[in-house]
Design a protein around this motif. Structure first.
Motif, PDB file in Angstrom:
ATOM      1  N   GLY A  93      -3.962  -4.870   3.431  1.00 52.72           N
ATOM      2  CA  GLY A  93      -3.054  -3.781   2.979  1.00 52.72           C
ATOM      3  C   GLY A  93      -1.775  -3.544   4.105  1.00 52.72           C
ATOM      4  O   GLY A  93      -1.917  -3.225   5.034  1.00 52.72           O
ATOM      5  N   TYR A 117       0.802  -1.187  -0.050  1.00 50.04           N
ATOM      6  CA  TYR A 117       0.028  -0.025   0.020  1.00 50.04           C
ATOM      7  C   TYR A 117       0.865   1.260   0.013  1.00 50.04           C
ATOM      8  O   TYR A 117       1.925   1.451   0.812  1.00 50.04           O
ATOM      9  N   TYR A 126      -4.298   0.342  -5.353  1.00 52.94           N
ATOM     10  CA  TYR A 126      -4.795  -0.640  -4.382  1.00 52.94           C
ATOM     11  C   TYR A 126      -6.246  -1.075  -4.418  1.00 52.94           C
ATOM     12  O   TYR A 126      -6.458  -2.200  -4.513  1.00 52.94           O
TER      13      TYR A 126
END
Length: 255
Positions: free
Chosen positions: A35, A7, A15
């Protein structure tokens, strides 16, 4: 199926598109997606590596004094200690956020489960960027051996050799050692079919990709608006954003 995605706050769209592609193409249950936000990993005391950003926006690692290109250049290696803290004993996947997946990732996990002797599996590129090359938003393309290998990693959390990868190693080892999988023996690193990490200009152009990697630049970056699979990337992004907008519990993109 547990999937960890790099991320970077500067490319949130990547993302979102990546997660959307995974959810749309998964046929066997709902994948668990994590993430790797460096701020949250710092709060968890899994990531304490120091870096700084210079006047032109280039990231520099203070541990080894070298430039790097994304917020997840090092946090990707937190996948192993984080998965361990979650008591995961199966295969897990890490990928950069600038991927979209066109095939069901269940096939990739099943392929890896047929290789229990491997601690880690990856597409093994033989490629280096030109000296001084830049990527995406102008950040430097670092040169190191096994370039691109760590952009997609299938990691066997049941393999004893992965116990060597601790938060201390993530925080203190040089980038070169980490990207070369220093904690593993050569025979413990397996080879994935190249279709899972297809990169325009690097991979075979006639290969039908299971995973498309926009390593040189995303469709939102100047010069890459019409790269191959740009339409598919935009489609995943728009549909996932619409899905999130309909979620009453959604308060912003924070993995």
């Amino acid at each position: 199926m547990d999937i960890f995605i790099g991320y970077d706050a500067s490319t949130v769209e990547a993302y979102v598109a990546c997660t959307g592609s995974i959810r749309e193409n998964t046929r066997d249950g709902t994948p668990n997606i994590f993430g790797l936000n460096h701020r949250k990993l710092r709060e968890m005391r899994l990531f304490e590596r120091k870096w700084y950003v210079d006047e032109i926006g280039q990231y520099w690692d203070q541990e080894d004094g070298r430039p790097f290109s994304t917020e997840f250049s090092f946090t990707r290696f937190c996948t192993i200690p984080l998965a361990r803290s979650l008591h995961i004993r199966d295969w897990v996947m890490f990928c950069d956020s600038d991927f979209i997946f066109q095939h069901d990732l269940t096939k990739l996990f099943d392929y890896c489960r047929d290789h229990p002797d491997k601690a880690l599996m990856t597409v093994q590129f033989d490629w280096q960027p030109e000296e001084g090359a830049v990527k995406m938003d102008g950040r430097q393309q670092s040169q190191y051996s096994r370039k691109l290998w760590s952009s997609l990693m299938m990691i066997n959390m049941a393999h004893p050799s992965n116990a060597k990868m601790t938060p201390t190693e993530v925080n203190l080892s040089s980038g070169t050692r980490l990207h070369n999988f220093f904690w593993l023996e050569e025979h413990e690193i397996g080879r994935l079919p190249e279709q899972w990490n297809w990169i325009e200009g690097v991979s075979k152009p006639d290969l039908i990709p299971g995973g498309v990697h926009f390593s040189h630049g995303l469709p939102i970056h100047p010069g890459y608006e019409e790269c191959r699979y740009a339409d598919e990337w935009w489609g995943y992004l728009r549909r996932q954003m619409a899905h999130l907008a309909e979620d009453d519990n959604f308060t912003g993109i924070q993995p």
